[in-house]
Write an enzyme that holds these catalytic residues in place. Structure first.
Site, mmCIF file in Angstrom:
data_model
loop_
_atom_site.group_PDB
_atom_site.id
_atom_site.type_symbol
_atom_site.label_atom_id
_atom_site.label_comp_id
_atom_site.label_asym_id
_atom_site.label_seq_id
_atom_site.Cartn_x
_atom_site.Cartn_y
_atom_site.Cartn_z
ATOM 1 N N GLU A 175 -7.013 34.000 1.200
ATOM 2 C CA GLU A 175 -5.699 34.395 0.681
ATOM 3 C C GLU A 175 -4.893 33.126 0.455
ATOM 4 O OE1 GLU A 175 -3.337 37.139 2.958
ATOM 5 O OE2 GLU A 175 -5.085 38.330 3.515
ATOM 6 N N GLU B 290 -6.324 39.347 9.757
ATOM 7 C CA GLU B 290 -5.614 38.365 10.590
ATOM 8 C C GLU B 290 -5.653 38.725 12.078
ATOM 9 O OE1 GLU B 290 -1.820 37.754 8.560
ATOM 10 O OE2 GLU B 290 -2.762 36.225 7.309
HETATM 11 C C1 GLA Z 1 -1.002 37.941 5.125
HETATM 12 C C2 GLA Z 1 -1.782 39.245 5.028
HETATM 13 C C3 GLA Z 1 -1.722 39.888 3.675
HETATM 14 C C4 GLA Z 1 -0.329 39.780 3.097
HETATM 15 C C5 GLA Z 1 0.085 38.330 3.016
HETATM 16 C C6 GLA Z 1 1.445 38.135 2.390
HETATM 17 O O1 GLA Z 1 -1.737 36.826 4.997
HETATM 18 O O2 GLA Z 1 -3.136 39.083 5.396
HETATM 19 O O3 GLA Z 1 -2.091 41.246 3.822
HETATM 20 O O4 GLA Z 1 0.559 40.486 3.907
HETATM 21 O O5 GLA Z 1 0.127 37.815 4.317
HETATM 22 O O6 GLA Z 1 1.797 36.777 2.329
#
Ligand code: GLA
Length: 663
Positions: free
Chosen positions: A305, A153
């Site tokens: 994700e 991220e």
């Molecule tokens: C983010 C992070 C993950 C995790 C998720 C939890 O997207 O990239 O590592 O912490 O949130 O929702």
């Protein structure tokens, strides 16, 4: 080996993010076997495993990672390798304390969270390059590694407010402006005695500041993160096979920490992290993010994700309903995703995210949701052939411009203004008229769109005005919303009335803008709220203000004009929902925009992907609490039922995938 390459090309993929370093090796085989049984075929690993990969400086241990990849390979699960730069290990931050970020309050962040490394630190960049280089040397040709994810991220775009970064910013400004005279002119620094006589006098803006300085800081943040990403890409590309993609996990349209178009440019695939948080999936809200993320490279993307039922970080971490996780996965596919992956497979027994949703419980047994995910993954497999070589193709574009978003946000003029709400409202009506919308940069190629809508394009440099005028001159229909064309690229007011250089095409100018205290009437019908600009000139008037503050009474609120082979329209206020609906219906009519599918009930979302030979694949999802019937515009092939159908019955969260080869 070959199986993985074929799998990548021909299948819709489903996976989970997995952390082998958190578990004894004896467990890996069981996890991989369970994933395979659940029809999962991809996993992302490694993005937080720096301390396991480089337990002490220069001492690399990648054999365990290799063994994990081999276990996955045995179970036909492809791997995306994450570079671990979002979580530098404790030995590193102890030995190189300067790589820890300094926050806006001048405090150095402590070890133990993530995103604590400074993206602008040359020392940290070198340490990141080294680990990426060593990983890529080892796995750049690994047949089971299909791609790379840089960082995690992008550190939420957080910056370090240290002296190195400050100097870099000043050097960046020097390179950009060449002379202090130029900078002082563009920022109008005589105002409040801001005139700079030396580059070293220029501060990092914290809080409210000169708008030119603030916009340049954001651009510097963007360039810092772009270079940070490129540094690791260069290390990987030296070794990696070109078939291995390089991606990063973005956070959707709402996050504006940097300009996504710049940061994403060096990547070969876009992936994003799609979470609902509290409540339930809004197919318009989430669709906007999907379309904006797809719009970064204008091609299919991954949802790397997504939430397995619930998260741990929202105000109310309710679970998605039974069936909703499946609906959300198909919703992603409809908007152009080729992969959906759950964060995460199983929770670490300790650590900050113990309470997050997972597919496997702390006891290592499946959570109830795993069966729904497995069913969806199986459907992905069955539907893969239908989706092969398909992508989203739209005739309508919504423009997303970060400079304009920041410029408005810093000088909102009224707390009632909510840029993302306005963008979402336009997105909703455009989806209604077209059922397929691209969300792209204003600088993108626009000529393929019949209709281009810019709800708040505040910053319009001359080059952009020319680009937009070319689009109109060559036959496009450009619709500008309120606050358009007020600023130049330095966030300075244009020395002309809105919409700046586009006035030549519009034939009208904005006489004055007003922040509204309450709703005001429009004629022939509807209401304006939040913001109202009145126009004057020779464009055709489509809507006027009713009795309001005296200034606005009877003045043009929405105008349109033919220009070249096309048309330009200006809407000077925030319209109520039903007036916006009728404005969109008018836009569709005059621009020749048709629905990609045809009428569907309100709570049913339809998306379309197209392939060659007129192939069209539609995903229909019912988000209403009651079942819905949808009559198909013509007989289509049901991918799930494997037969032709002319209507579908959708239960709550019901999904239909329909294929047609007629234009
Ligand atoms: C983010 C992070 C993950 C995790 C998720 C939890 O997207 O990239 O590592 O912490 O949130 O929702």
């Amino acid at each position: 080996m070959i199986a993985i390459a074929v799998l990548m090309q021909t299948r819709l993929l489903m996976g989970a993010d997995w952390y082998p370093e958190q578990w004894p090796e004896s467990r890996w085989e069981i996890d991989a076997q369970m994933m395979e049984q659940a029809h999962l075929n991809v996993t992302r690993i490694g993005e937080f495993a720096w301390s396991a990969m480089e337990p002490s400086e220069g001492h690399f241990e990648l054999d365990w990672l290799d063994r994990a990849i081999r276990v996955l390979e045995k179970h036909h699960i492809a791997v995306v390798l994450g570079t671990p730069s979002a979580a530098p290990p404790a030995w590193l931050t102890r030995k190189y304390p300067d790589v820890l970020r300094i926050d806006e309050n001048g405090q150095r962040v402590t070890h133990g969270n993530r995103a604590h490394g400074s993206a602008s630190s040359p020392e940290y960049r070198e340490l990141c390059r080294r680990i990426a280089d060593v990983m890529a040397e080892r796995f750049g040709h690994d047949p089971n590694v299909v791609g790379w994810q840089i960082d995690n991220e992008f550190g939420y775009a957080l910056m370090s407010y240290d002296s190195t970064t400050h100097r870099q910013f000043q050097d960046w400004l020097h390179a950009k402006y060449g002379s202090l005279d130029s900078l002082n002119t563009h920022w109008t620094t005589p105002y409040w005695s801001q005139t700079y006589d030396s580059w070293s006098e220029i501060p990092i803006p914290i809080g409210e500041h000169n708008p030119g300085l603030m916009l340049d800081w954001k651009r510097f943040v963007t360039s810092t993160w772009t270079d940070y990403v490129r540094n690791q890409i260069d290390a990987i590309r030296q070794h990696a096979d070109s078939r291995q993609f390089i991606t990063g996990n973005f956070m959707g349209v709402g996050f504006d920490g940097f300009d996504h178009y710049a940061v994403s440019a060096p990547l070969t695939l876009i992936a994003w992290d799609d979470y609902v948080g509290s409540g339930h999936l809004s197919f318009n809200g989430n669709g906007l993010s999907h379309d904006a993320m797809r719009g970064l490279l204008q091609k299919n993307f991954w949802e790397i994700e997504t939430q397995p039922g619930s998260v741990n970080w929202s105000n109310l971490n309710n679970s998605l309903d039974k069936g909703e996780v499946r609906a959300m996965a198909w919703h992603a596919i409809g908007h152009g995703a080729d992969e959906v992956s759950y964060w995460q497979w199983r929770s670490a027994l300790n650590g900050q995210e113990e309470m997050h949703g997972t597919l496997v419980g702390p006891d290592g047994e499946p959570e109830p949701l795993l069966a729904e995910v497995a069913r969806t993954a199986q459907e992905f497999g069955e539907a893969s052939e239908a989706f092969r070589d398909t992508h989203v193709e739209s005739h309508v574009a919504l423009l997303n411009d970060y400079a304009s978003r920041w410029a408005i946000e810093w000088q909102k003029h009224t707390d009632k203004w909510n840029t993302m709400q306005i963008v979402s409202d336009y997105y909703r009506v455009l989806r209604h008229i077209a059922q397929s919308v691209d969300v792209v940069s204003p600088y993108a190629r626009l000529s393929d769109y019949a209709l281009v809508v810019a709800p708040g394009l505040n910053v319009i440099p001359d080059s952009l005005a020319r680009h937009l005028m070319d689009y109109v001159r060559n036959g496009g229909h450009l619709v500008l919303g309120p606050r358009s064309g007020l600023k130049d690229q330095y966030n300075a007011l244009l020395a002309e009335r809105q919409p700046g250089k586009l006035r030549e095409a519009l034939g009208d100018r904005v006489e004055q803008y007003y922040a509204l205290e309450h709703e005001i009437p429009l004629t022939p019908h509807g209401h304006a709220s939040v913001w109202a600009e009145y126009l004057s000139g020779n464009a055709h008037v489509l809507m006027r203000y009713g009795t309001a503050n005296g200034w606005l009474d009877g003045q043009p609120a929405m105008v349109t004009r033919e220009y070249g082979k096309g048309r330009i329209t200006y809407i000077g206020c925030v319209l109520d929902a039903s007036t916006l609906d009728s404005a969109a219906a008018w836009m569709a009519r005059v621009s020749g925009v048709h629905r990609a599918f045809g009428p569907v009930p309100d709570s049913v979302e339809v998306t379309r992907r197209v392939g060659t030979n007129h192939k069209q694949v539609f995903v229909l999802i019912n988000f209403a609490s009651r079942p819905r019937e949808v009559t198909l515009p013509r007989t289509m092939w049901s991918v799930f039922d494997k037969r032709p159908m002319h209507a579908v019955h959708l239960t709550r969260y019901g999904v239909a995938v329909m294929m047609s080869d007629q234009p």
